[in-house]
Write an enzyme that holds these catalytic residues in place. Structure first.
Site, PDB file in Angstrom:
ATOM      1  N   ARG A   1       0.954  -1.475   0.337  1.00 36.63           N
ATOM      2  CA  ARG A   1       0.218  -0.205   0.074  1.00 36.63           C
ATOM      3  C   ARG A   1       0.916   1.364  -0.052  1.00 36.63           C
ATOM      4  NH1 ARG A   1      -5.395   1.448   3.133  1.00 36.63           N
ATOM      5  NH2 ARG A   1      -5.843   0.372   1.901  1.00 36.63           N
TER       6      ARG A   1
ATOM      7  N   CYS B   1     -16.029   1.590   0.453  1.00 37.10           N
ATOM      8  CA  CYS B   1     -15.019   1.058   0.978  1.00 37.10           C
ATOM      9  C   CYS B   1     -14.863   1.173   2.741  1.00 37.10           C
ATOM     10  CB  CYS B   1     -14.195   1.231  -0.202  1.00 37.10           C
ATOM     11  SG  CYS B   1     -13.923   3.312   0.419  1.00 37.10           S
TER      12      CYS B   1
ATOM     13  N   ARG C   1     -13.716  -8.328   1.001  1.00 35.55           N
ATOM     14  CA  ARG C   1     -12.127  -8.052   1.491  1.00 35.55           C
ATOM     15  C   ARG C   1     -11.259  -9.448   1.080  1.00 35.55           C
ATOM     16  NH1 ARG C   1     -10.176  -3.580   1.003  1.00 35.55           N
ATOM     17  NH2 ARG C   1      -8.329  -3.946   0.611  1.00 35.55           N
TER      18      ARG C   1
ATOM     19  N   GLN D   1      -9.707  -3.776  -3.239  1.00 33.86           N
ATOM     20  CA  GLN D   1     -11.641  -3.016  -3.428  1.00 33.86           C
ATOM     21  C   GLN D   1     -12.612  -3.313  -4.031  1.00 33.86           C
ATOM     22  OE1 GLN D   1     -12.205  -1.292  -0.149  1.00 33.86           O
ATOM     23  NE2 GLN D   1     -14.398  -2.024  -0.421  1.00 33.86           N
TER      24      GLN D   1
ATOM     25  N   HIS E   1      -7.670   0.862  -6.150  1.00 34.35           N
ATOM     26  CA  HIS E   1      -7.448   0.056  -5.184  1.00 34.35           C
ATOM     27  C   HIS E   1      -7.912  -1.311  -5.790  1.00 34.35           C
ATOM     28  CE1 HIS E   1      -7.694  -1.553  -1.520  1.00 34.35           C
ATOM     29  NE2 HIS E   1      -8.085  -0.492  -0.721  1.00 34.35           N
TER      30      HIS E   1
ATOM     31  N   ASP F   1     -17.654   7.707  -1.006  1.00 36.10           N
ATOM     32  CA  ASP F   1     -15.933   7.431  -0.929  1.00 36.10           C
ATOM     33  C   ASP F   1     -15.495   8.770   0.031  1.00 36.10           C
ATOM     34  OD1 ASP F   1     -13.503   6.322  -0.121  1.00 36.10           O
ATOM     35  OD2 ASP F   1     -12.459   6.690  -1.638  1.00 36.10           O
TER      36      ASP F   1
HETATM   37  N1   CP Z   1     -11.577  -0.080   2.535  1.00 36.14           N
HETATM   38  C1   CP Z   1      -9.809   0.383   2.732  1.00 36.14           C
HETATM   39  O1   CP Z   1      -8.956  -0.332   1.670  1.00 36.14           O
HETATM   40  O2   CP Z   1      -9.193   0.217   3.900  1.00 36.14           O
HETATM   41  P1   CP Z   1      -8.092   0.376   4.883  1.00 36.14           P
HETATM   42  O3   CP Z   1      -7.969   1.845   3.968  1.00 36.14           O
HETATM   43  O4   CP Z   1      -8.678   0.464   6.003  1.00 36.14           O
HETATM   44  O5   CP Z   1      -7.426  -1.121   4.366  1.00 36.14           O
HETATM   45  N1  NVA Z   2     -10.067   6.903  -1.421  1.00 29.73           N
HETATM   46  C1  NVA Z   2      -9.656   5.983   0.001  1.00 29.73           C
HETATM   47  C2  NVA Z   2      -9.672   4.808   0.363  1.00 29.73           C
HETATM   48  C3  NVA Z   2      -9.406   4.210   1.578  1.00 29.73           C
HETATM   49  C4  NVA Z   2     -10.047   2.551   1.443  1.00 29.73           C
HETATM   50  C5  NVA Z   2      -7.688   6.658   0.055  1.00 29.73           C
HETATM   51  O1  NVA Z   2      -6.966   6.676  -1.110  1.00 29.73           O
HETATM   52  O2  NVA Z   2      -7.650   7.474   1.603  1.00 29.73           O
END
Ligand code: CP
Ligand code: NVA
Length: 315
Positions: A112, A272, A300, A142, A139, A230
């Site tokens: 990540r 998400c 997930r 997701q 993502h 989101d």
């Molecule tokens: N939706 C998602 O990826 O959540 P986290 O940021 O908690 O991993």
């Molecule tokens: N769009 C959000 C998603 C988190 C899972 C971010 O990137 O912070």
């Protein structure tokens, strides 16, 4: 150690999971089918026994970390959790070297990061599969869970209409790729200043997807079977100037009961998570009967098992 002796030698190109657009529809379906099989208990034994997966987090996470850790262990594998602050790459070691070193120890790497160039660099130099656990531009894990969740509640997603309302962010961009690969109609409503890249929409259309972009949330949700939103400030946008401006731009895009009433009567609500009640979504919606966000979060775990089993060739 010579290349011939190292553990990844002879495996062929690693099965990276970087972007949905990298795959044909059948391959993504295969991953989803594996995820469903894992969820239903149809996958016997411990298919990841003896496999080690490194999880590198350069940004916070609740769902991605826990669902990968638990999922890998449930499949019989081992996890190495790596906060990027603890890695030598945080004090200058080249990511290409980290990729080559980790490839000698583990069987797959999840990353990540707030900079997509870093996952591309990692994948270019890793000899084991690299899995995208979120970047500033996508993502995909997701979306695998979101498609699984839609289909559990409303049947095949192909030909259905999904509305995205809010920021044209990383998750929105993966929705655009998913529309092309899973065959659903996607209507995006975003402020023009926060629209996803025109070239990505053009790509999806060239792939045969029906993707439309409007500034009007009511137009986007009209008759939709799913409404998705989101956070207004994604992790990669934090610390930048302009959070108040984003809130001003996005306040007409809050998903309220009145907006949900414009969608199909049986529309589901997806997010998400993490969510911000009273910002991108009203509490009455996310905590209401149309919301399936906790099924989505659970999925997930299952969807990523499908990705892992495919990436590691374990099923
Ligand atoms: N939706 C998602 O990826 O959540 P986290 O940021 O908690 O991993
Ligand atoms: N769009 C959000 C998603 C988190 C899972 C971010 O990137 O912070």
């Amino acid at each position: 150690m010579s290349a011939a002796l190292h553990p990844a030698a002879g495996r062929g190109a690693p099965r990276h999971f970087l972007e949905l657009s990298d795959f044909d529809s059948a391959t993504l379906r295969r991953m989803l089918d594996l995820g469903r099989a894992a969820k239903s208990g149809a996958i016997a034994g411990k298919p990841l026994a003896g496999k080690h997966v490194a999880l590198i987090f350069e940004k916070p996470s609740t769902r991605t970390r826990v669902s990968f850790e638990v999922g890998i262990r449930q499949l019989g594998g081992e996890v190495v959790y790596l906060n990027s602050r603890d890695l030598q790459s945080s004090r200058g070691e080249e990511l290409s070297d980290t990729a080559r070193v980790l490839s000698r120890y583990v069987d797959a790497i999840m990353l990540r990061t707030a900079d997509v160039r870093r996952i591309r660099e990692l994948a270019a130099h890793a000899t084991v599969p690299v899995i995208n656990g979120l970047t500033d531009v996508s993502h995909p894990c997701q979306l695998m869970a979101d498609v699984m969740t839609f289909e559990e509640h409303r049947g095949p997603i192909a030909g259905q209409t999904v509305a995205w309302v809010g920021d044209g962010n990383n998750v929105a961009r993966s929705f655009i790729q998913a529309a092309a690969r899973f065959g659903f109609r996607l209507r995006l409503a975003t402020p023009p200043q926060l629209a996803p890249p025109a070239e990505l929409i053009a790509w999806a259309r060239a792939e045969g997807a029906e993707v439309t972009l409007t500034a009007d949330p009511e137009e986007a949700v009209a008759g939709a079977r799913a409404v998705v939103t989101d956070a207004w400030v994604s992790m990669s946008d934090e610390g930048k100037d302009g959070a108040p401006a984003r809130h001003n731009l996005l306040s007409p895009y809050r998903v309220t009961p009145a907006l949900m009433a414009k969608a199909a009567a049986d529309a589901i609500f997806l997010h998400c998570l993490p969510a911000h009640r009273g910002e991108e979504v009203a509490a009455e919606v996310i905590d209401g009967p149309q919301s399936v966000v906790f099924d989505e979060a659970e999925n997930r775990l299952h969807a990523q098992k499908g990705v892992l089993l495919w990436a590691l060739g374990a099923a």
